[in-house]
Design an enzyme around this catalytic site. Structure first.
Site, PDB file in Angstrom:
ATOM      1  N   ARG A 154      -4.931  10.533   4.243  1.00  0.00           N
ATOM      2  CA  ARG A 154      -3.916  11.566   4.358  1.00  0.00           C
ATOM      3  C   ARG A 154      -2.907  11.524   3.202  1.00  0.00           C
ATOM      4  NH1 ARG A 154      -0.535  14.496   7.889  1.00  0.00           N
ATOM      5  NH2 ARG A 154       1.565  13.911   7.374  1.00  0.00           N
TER       6      ARG A 154
ATOM      7  N   ASP B  15       4.436   1.113  11.988  1.00  0.00           N
ATOM      8  CA  ASP B  15       3.271   0.382  11.461  1.00  0.00           C
ATOM      9  C   ASP B  15       3.216  -1.069  11.953  1.00  0.00           C
ATOM     10  OD1 ASP B  15       2.409   2.617  10.155  1.00  0.00           O
ATOM     11  OD2 ASP B  15       3.018   1.990   8.159  1.00  0.00           O
TER      12      ASP B  15
ATOM     13  N   LYS C  49       0.837  -1.207   0.000  1.00  0.00           N
ATOM     14  CA  LYS C  49       0.000   0.000   0.000  1.00  0.00           C
ATOM     15  C   LYS C  49       0.871   1.255   0.000  1.00  0.00           C
ATOM     16  CE  LYS C  49      -1.829   1.723   4.013  1.00  0.00           C
ATOM     17  NZ  LYS C  49      -1.498   3.160   4.122  1.00  0.00           N
ATOM     18  N   ASN C  50       1.862   1.277   0.887  1.00  0.00           N
ATOM     19  CA  ASN C  50       2.639   2.513   1.044  1.00  0.00           C
ATOM     20  C   ASN C  50       3.605   2.769  -0.108  1.00  0.00           C
ATOM     21  OD1 ASN C  50       1.276   2.977   3.353  1.00  0.00           O
ATOM     22  ND2 ASN C  50       3.003   2.684   4.754  1.00  0.00           N
TER      23      ASN C  50
ATOM     24  N   ARG D 128      -8.609  -0.357   4.635  1.00  0.00           N
ATOM     25  CA  ARG D 128      -7.713   0.648   4.054  1.00  0.00           C
ATOM     26  C   ARG D 128      -6.371   0.011   3.696  1.00  0.00           C
ATOM     27  NH1 ARG D 128      -6.141   4.971   7.613  1.00  0.00           N
ATOM     28  NH2 ARG D 128      -4.720   5.105   5.866  1.00  0.00           N
TER      29      ARG D 128
ATOM     30  N   ILE E  89       7.365   7.804  16.918  1.00  0.00           N
ATOM     31  CA  ILE E  89       7.075   8.506  15.651  1.00  0.00           C
ATOM     32  C   ILE E  89       5.779   9.318  15.750  1.00  0.00           C
ATOM     33  CG2 ILE E  89       6.754   8.246  13.148  1.00  0.00           C
ATOM     34  CD1 ILE E  89       9.449   7.160  13.922  1.00  0.00           C
TER      35      ILE E  89
ATOM     36  N   CYS F  88      -5.804  13.574  13.032  1.00  0.00           N
ATOM     37  CA  CYS F  88      -6.181  12.201  12.729  1.00  0.00           C
ATOM     38  C   CYS F  88      -6.000  11.368  13.973  1.00  0.00           C
ATOM     39  CB  CYS F  88      -5.393  11.720  11.524  1.00  0.00           C
ATOM     40  SG  CYS F  88      -4.308  10.380  11.779  1.00  0.00           S
TER      41      CYS F  88
ATOM     42  N   ARG G 257      -0.032  14.945  13.024  1.00  0.00           N
ATOM     43  CA  ARG G 257       0.504  14.672  11.685  1.00  0.00           C
ATOM     44  C   ARG G 257       0.524  15.895  10.763  1.00  0.00           C
ATOM     45  NH1 ARG G 257      -1.432   8.706   9.885  1.00  0.00           N
ATOM     46  NH2 ARG G 257       0.502   8.762   8.726  1.00  0.00           N
TER      47      ARG G 257
HETATM   48  C1  UD1 Z   1       3.975   7.168   6.205  1.00  0.00           C
HETATM   49  C2  UD1 Z   1       3.187   5.905   6.039  1.00  0.00           C
HETATM   50  C3  UD1 Z   1       2.628   5.433   7.373  1.00  0.00           C
HETATM   51  C4  UD1 Z   1       3.764   5.292   8.391  1.00  0.00           C
HETATM   52  C5  UD1 Z   1       4.607   6.559   8.456  1.00  0.00           C
HETATM   53  C6  UD1 Z   1       5.857   6.386   9.315  1.00  0.00           C
HETATM   54  C7  UD1 Z   1       2.324   6.079   3.794  1.00  0.00           C
HETATM   55  C8  UD1 Z   1       1.150   6.283   2.895  1.00  0.00           C
HETATM   56  N1  UD1 Z   1       2.103   6.154   5.105  1.00  0.00           N
HETATM   57  O1  UD1 Z   1       3.088   8.167   6.708  1.00  0.00           O
HETATM   58  O2  UD1 Z   1       1.996   4.171   7.169  1.00  0.00           O
HETATM   59  O3  UD1 Z   1       3.194   5.054   9.671  1.00  0.00           O
HETATM   60  O4  UD1 Z   1       5.046   6.928   7.141  1.00  0.00           O
HETATM   61  O5  UD1 Z   1       6.617   5.325   8.874  1.00  0.00           O
HETATM   62  O6  UD1 Z   1       3.424   5.789   3.334  1.00  0.00           O
HETATM   63  N2  UD1 Z   1       5.937  15.168  10.293  1.00  0.00           N
HETATM   64  C9  UD1 Z   1       6.104  16.526  10.545  1.00  0.00           C
HETATM   65  N3  UD1 Z   1       5.948  17.395   9.488  1.00  0.00           N
HETATM   66  C10 UD1 Z   1       5.660  16.964   8.228  1.00  0.00           C
HETATM   67  C11 UD1 Z   1       5.510  15.582   7.998  1.00  0.00           C
HETATM   68  C12 UD1 Z   1       5.662  14.693   9.053  1.00  0.00           C
HETATM   69  O7  UD1 Z   1       6.353  16.945  11.656  1.00  0.00           O
HETATM   70  O8  UD1 Z   1       5.541  17.819   7.321  1.00  0.00           O
HETATM   71  C13 UD1 Z   1       6.104  14.213  11.424  1.00  0.00           C
HETATM   72  C14 UD1 Z   1       4.833  13.415  11.699  1.00  0.00           C
HETATM   73  O9  UD1 Z   1       3.965  14.121  12.539  1.00  0.00           O
HETATM   74  C15 UD1 Z   1       5.414  12.192  12.371  1.00  0.00           C
HETATM   75  C16 UD1 Z   1       6.741  11.990  11.628  1.00  0.00           C
HETATM   76  O10 UD1 Z   1       7.035  13.231  11.019  1.00  0.00           O
HETATM   77  O11 UD1 Z   1       5.676  12.450  13.704  1.00  0.00           O
HETATM   78  C17 UD1 Z   1       6.732  10.902  10.577  1.00  0.00           C
HETATM   79  O12 UD1 Z   1       5.623  11.080   9.724  1.00  0.00           O
HETATM   80  P1  UD1 Z   1       5.706  10.695   8.170  1.00  0.00           P
HETATM   81  O13 UD1 Z   1       6.901   9.867   7.938  1.00  0.00           O
HETATM   82  O14 UD1 Z   1       5.556  11.932   7.351  1.00  0.00           O
HETATM   83  O15 UD1 Z   1       4.417   9.811   7.965  1.00  0.00           O
HETATM   84  P2  UD1 Z   1       3.506   9.704   6.690  1.00  0.00           P
HETATM   85  O16 UD1 Z   1       4.313   9.952   5.448  1.00  0.00           O
HETATM   86  O17 UD1 Z   1       2.247  10.470   6.886  1.00  0.00           O
END
Ligand code: UD1
Length: 417
Positions: A90, A304, A18-19, A396, A326, A114, A119
């Site tokens: 998201r 995850d 999925k990811n 999902r 995380i 969320c 996030r």
């Molecule tokens: C992706 C995965 C999700 C997984 C996560 C962490 C997909 C579709 N989803 O989610 O399954 O749990 O990686 O491995 O691939 N953050 C910020 N600012 C930003 C972006 C992120 O502070 O602009 C923080 C988030 O709040 C979190 C951390 O960074 O604490 C990691 O989040 P991120 O790696 O971005 O997760 P996703 O890409 O949403």
């Protein structure tokens, strides 16, 4: 509805990731020609991304065999990802970078709070601004413009972010000149995206390290790609087998993708035999031993997989600590497991668990995707019946989870979605 107590036994094939599939689908917006994707999992999030691409004007069609998608973004003439879609997924934010890079404009609804914490998307925005995008927030939408196109930039992420890294790469491939992206996420799904982008003609170096160097090109062409296997799905079934003292084999996955997850399973006492494309786990009827977990960006322990190991620890022999670094608020499944008799004390980001010989079936409520998977695992080991409510979360990210678990001998059925 699950009636627990049966050790899982049998063989499964891994689904596509999925990811990996979601950013790769978003990346088709960058191509001048049609793309063919194979091994795309049949999931609600994939349907949402299909709807989003179609709403932008892309032509998306499903082909035989199942999991094959043809996507042609030649007819894209809208640039807005609406609230109704972004609120359910998201990862819709992943169209921001490609739309901006190819068409010079994008409007994406702000992903709201969320169930697993706030996030934010500030780092996605900062990376695109560094490449020259003008970004404002109006009426809940991120409005991004780059009428003259993006330019390469040297950008360092403050926090490691998977989606932020993906958006920045997808923007940089069509930017003028060189981009250096530092402190990027190294998850294998990003490697799969990079592989697809290279097939489209992108020039990217450094994948697998924390610095990527991208030379922008003027256009990308269509390409074909098979999506990598879903390491989180595979890990979930392996944990379910370990928790139920079972013996299963999963085909179609390179064990190297599972890394630290397999190390932790070995620490529970599981016998693992890995071939180049399969993993067999055998508990030999033994109760698993408790293992400590702390989530970290790849190659650390994946967030995850945290909820699934919390379920395993709840019935394991011994005490354990599960620390989530995380996301805030990602231990909610532990409260539900307590309703099944689990001995879990939760403080801030840590669950302290004293393993019980068994849990008792109970009605429980899923709060997010991986939490639902962990409650299914808890139900598979519990005495009596467990009813997991709000199971739509699981659709999902897991393709036919009840069908797969039934194949492995579990007594599980879907009552409603
Ligand atoms: C992706 C995965 C999700 C997984 C996560 C962490 C997909 C579709 N989803 O989610 O399954 O749990 O990686 O491995 O691939 N953050 C910020 N600012 C930003 C972006 C992120 O502070 O602009 C923080 C988030 O709040 C979190 C951390 O960074 O604490 C990691 O989040 P991120 O790696 O971005 O997760 P996703 O890409 O949403």
């Amino acid at each position: 509805m699950i009636r627990g107590g049966t050790p899982l036994q049998g063989r499964l094939a891994a689904s596509g990731s999925k990811n990996a599939a979601l950013p790769i689908m978003a990346a088709t917006l960058l191509a001048e020609g049609a793309c063919e994707l194979q091994g795309v999992p049949v999931l609600r999030d994939v349907t949402t991304m299909t709807t989003l691409l179609a709403s932008l004007g892309a032509s998306v069609s499903q082909q035989e065999p199942a999991g094959t998608l043809h996507i042609d973004s030649g007819s894209v003439q809208r640039f807005r990802a609406p609230y109704d879609l972004v609120k359910t997924m998201r990862a819709s934010i992943l169209v921001l970078g490609p739309l901006l890079a190819r068409f010079g404009r994008a409007e994406v609804s702000f992903p709201g709070g969320c169930a697993i914490g706030s996030r934010p998307v500030d780092l996605h925005i900062q990376a695109l601004e560094a490449m020259g995008a003008r970004i404002s927030v109006e009426s809940g939408y991120i409005i991004a413009e780059a009428p003259e196109g993006l330019r390469g930039a040297d950008f360092s992420f403050d926090t490691v972010t998977v989606g932020g890294t993906e958006n920045a790469i997808m923007a940089a491939v069509l930017a003028r000149g060189e981009s250096v992206l530092r402190n990027v996420a190294r998850e294998p799904e990003i490697g799969d995206l990079v592989c697809f982008l290279r097939r489209m003609g992108a020039d990217i170096k450094g994948d697998g390290t924390d610095t990527l160097v991208v030379q922008g090109v003027s256009a990308l062409h269509g390409a074909s790609h098979r999506v990598m296997p879903d390491r989180i799905e595979v890990g979930t079934y392996l944990v379910a087998a370990a928790a139920t003292r079972g013996h299963i084999t999963i085909d179609g996955v390179n064990p190297d993708l599972l890394g630290i997850v397999l190390d932790k399973l070995q620490q529970t006492g599981a016998d693992l035999s890995c071939e180049s494309h399969s993993i067999a786990l055998d508990m030999k009827g033994r109760r698993p031993m408790a293992v400590d977990i702390e989530t970290q960006p790849f190659p650390g322990f994946p967030t995850d997989m945290q909820a699934q190991f919390t379920a395993l620890n709840a019935i394991a022999d011994g005490r354990s600590r599960v620390t989530e670094t995380i996301f805030e608020n990602r231990l909610m499944q532990a409260h539900e497991m307590r309703r099944m008799g689990a001995d879990i004390e939760i403080t801030a980001d840590t669950a302290r668990i004293v393993g019980r010989e068994t849990l008792q079936g109970a009605p429980v409520m899923a709060s997010d995707l991986r939490a639902s998977a962990s409650l299914v695992i808890a139900g598979l080991v519990a005495d009596g019946e467990t009813r997991v409510d709000r199971i739509y979360h699981i659709d999902r990210g897991y393709e036919d989870i009840e069908g797969n678990l039934q194949c492995l001998g579990a007594d599980i059925r879907r009552i409603s979605t």
